[in-house]
Design an enzyme around this catalytic site. Structure first.
Site, mmCIF file in Angstrom:
data_model
loop_
_atom_site.group_PDB
_atom_site.id
_atom_site.type_symbol
_atom_site.label_atom_id
_atom_site.label_comp_id
_atom_site.label_asym_id
_atom_site.label_seq_id
_atom_site.Cartn_x
_atom_site.Cartn_y
_atom_site.Cartn_z
ATOM 1 N N ASP A 126 50.653 -48.182 -11.809
ATOM 2 C CA ASP A 126 51.341 -49.484 -11.768
ATOM 3 C C ASP A 126 52.104 -49.662 -10.459
ATOM 4 O O ASP A 126 52.099 -50.738 -9.865
ATOM 5 C CB ASP A 126 52.302 -49.615 -12.959
ATOM 6 C CG ASP A 126 51.562 -49.917 -14.255
ATOM 7 O OD1 ASP A 126 50.366 -50.268 -14.187
ATOM 8 O OD2 ASP A 126 52.180 -49.790 -15.323
ATOM 9 N N ASP A 175 55.265 -44.950 -13.527
ATOM 10 C CA ASP A 175 53.810 -45.022 -13.690
ATOM 11 C C ASP A 175 53.166 -45.172 -12.313
ATOM 12 O O ASP A 175 53.300 -46.205 -11.658
ATOM 13 C CB ASP A 175 53.454 -46.212 -14.594
ATOM 14 C CG ASP A 175 51.972 -46.217 -14.936
ATOM 15 O OD1 ASP A 175 51.651 -46.183 -16.128
ATOM 16 O OD2 ASP A 175 51.142 -46.252 -14.000
ATOM 17 N N THR A 177 47.995 -41.064 -28.129
ATOM 18 C CA THR A 177 47.680 -39.633 -28.262
ATOM 19 C C THR A 177 47.996 -38.860 -26.976
ATOM 20 O O THR A 177 48.077 -37.633 -27.003
ATOM 21 C CB THR A 177 46.182 -39.435 -28.560
ATOM 22 O OG1 THR A 177 45.440 -39.907 -27.418
ATOM 23 C CG2 THR A 177 45.746 -40.199 -29.793
ATOM 24 N N ARG A 216 44.903 -42.389 -19.822
ATOM 25 C CA ARG A 216 45.595 -41.637 -20.853
ATOM 26 C C ARG A 216 45.877 -42.562 -22.019
ATOM 27 O O ARG A 216 46.544 -43.580 -21.839
ATOM 28 C CB ARG A 216 46.906 -41.125 -20.240
ATOM 29 C CG ARG A 216 47.412 -39.859 -20.830
ATOM 30 C CD ARG A 216 48.499 -39.298 -19.946
ATOM 31 N NE ARG A 216 49.705 -40.106 -19.956
ATOM 32 C CZ ARG A 216 50.928 -39.611 -19.932
ATOM 33 N NH1 ARG A 216 51.108 -38.305 -19.907
ATOM 34 N NH2 ARG A 216 51.960 -40.386 -19.917
HETATM 35 C C1 PRP Z 1 48.266 -41.279 -14.975
HETATM 36 C C2 PRP Z 1 48.170 -40.400 -13.760
HETATM 37 C C3 PRP Z 1 47.287 -39.274 -14.241
HETATM 38 C C4 PRP Z 1 47.700 -39.122 -15.681
HETATM 39 C C5 PRP Z 1 48.584 -37.911 -15.819
HETATM 40 O O1 PRP Z 1 47.135 -42.051 -15.119
HETATM 41 O O2 PRP Z 1 47.669 -41.059 -12.626
HETATM 42 O O3 PRP Z 1 45.911 -39.531 -14.136
HETATM 43 O O4 PRP Z 1 48.421 -40.316 -16.041
HETATM 44 O O5 PRP Z 1 48.919 -37.684 -17.143
HETATM 45 P P1 PRP Z 1 48.427 -36.388 -17.932
HETATM 46 O O6 PRP Z 1 48.647 -35.220 -17.054
HETATM 47 O O7 PRP Z 1 49.311 -36.387 -19.136
HETATM 48 O O8 PRP Z 1 46.987 -36.581 -18.304
HETATM 49 P P2 PRP Z 1 46.989 -43.126 -16.300
HETATM 50 O O9 PRP Z 1 46.397 -42.485 -17.508
HETATM 51 O O10 PRP Z 1 48.279 -43.852 -16.482
HETATM 52 O O11 PRP Z 1 45.867 -44.091 -15.777
HETATM 53 P P3 PRP Z 1 45.865 -45.115 -14.537
HETATM 54 O O12 PRP Z 1 45.866 -44.276 -13.272
HETATM 55 O O13 PRP Z 1 44.594 -45.847 -14.714
HETATM 56 O O14 PRP Z 1 47.075 -45.977 -14.630
HETATM 57 N N1 URA Z 2 51.408 -40.805 -15.596
HETATM 58 C C1 URA Z 2 52.222 -41.430 -14.701
HETATM 59 O O1 URA Z 2 51.783 -42.334 -13.977
HETATM 60 N N2 URA Z 2 53.509 -41.041 -14.644
HETATM 61 C C2 URA Z 2 54.007 -40.072 -15.417
HETATM 62 O O2 URA Z 2 55.210 -39.755 -15.309
HETATM 63 C C3 URA Z 2 53.150 -39.446 -16.343
HETATM 64 C C4 URA Z 2 51.844 -39.822 -16.395
#
Ligand code: PRP
Ligand code: URA
Length: 209
Positions: A203, A200, A108, A104
């Protein structure tokens, strides 16, 4: 229209509480996500078709039910979806696993796709897309688009925690995709994080920051 199922099983809710708790460390977080994924997989597979086969018990010949051999695929959205895969495979070990890499954009909040690798027989499989978090819904919508563009027809989406905004967005974009959730939380904050949420997911699962 898509159906939304919230799994309020006490074991799922208990484990989710400790997943949310900020003092829960990476090792325990990972174990709990794995356990909740198994419990959710038990619920989500409730409608798998069965067929009768003939067997012989020590007492007599009889007919008994087995899974009808439906082909399943698990699709974790990278990174955090990976944490749910092994828990699901404990119950459906023959499922194939594909991967969709999305992150994400922090400004944006739109998903950016960087990797897709799916089982070759996409059209014949029923898929469960998994990600712990459904926030704005952008990542789930994009992952499901990606699967459909490659021929997938039957898709379910499963997550631990969802925001109402994300659920509505996925329902609007993919009315044929049922959504399975352990908790429907209150809202998104100004940074697109789920409140109260768990922070997160990637993380916390991988110990990064
Ligand atoms: C997080 C989570 C989802 C997304 C959800 O991933 O694991 O994939 O955000 O958010 P949304 O519904 O607003 O799209 P992130 O983009 O942080 O990536 P990562 O798993 O690589 O940390
Ligand atoms: N992605 C995450 O990992 N946590 C949130 O709360 C939203 C998006």
């Amino acid at each position: 229209m898509a159906k939304v199922y919230v799994f309020d099983h006490p074991l799922i809710q208990h484990k989710l509480t400790y997943i949310r708790e900020k003092s829960t460390g990476t090792k325990e977080f990972r174990e709990l996500v794995d356990e909740v994924a198994t419990l959710m997989a038990f619920e989500i597979t409730r409608d798998l078709p069965l067929e009768e086969i003939e067997i012989e018990t020590p007492v007599e010949k009889t007919k008994s039910k087995v899974l009808s051999g439906k082909k399943l695929g698990i699709i974790p959205i990278l990174r955090a979806g990976i944490g749910m895969v092994d828990g699901i495979l404990k119950l459906i070990p023959a499922a194939k696993v594909g991967h969709i890499g999305l992150y994400r954009d922090p400004k944006t909040l739109k998903p950016v796709e960087y990797y897709v690798k799916l089982p070759s027989d996409v059209e014949e499989r029923d898929f469960i897309v998994v990600d712990p978090m459904l926030a704005t819904g952008g990542s789930a919508i994009e992952a499901i688009n990606s699967l459909k563009n490659r021929g997938a027809k039957h898709i379910k989406f499963m997550c631990l925690i969802a925001a109402p905004e994300g659920v509505e967005a996925v329902k609007a974009a993919h009315p044929d995709v049922d959504i399975y959730i352990a908790s429907l939380d209150e809202k998104l904050n100004d940074h697109g994080y789920i409140v109260p949420g768990l922070g997160d997911a990637g993380d916390r699962l991988f110990g990064t920051k």
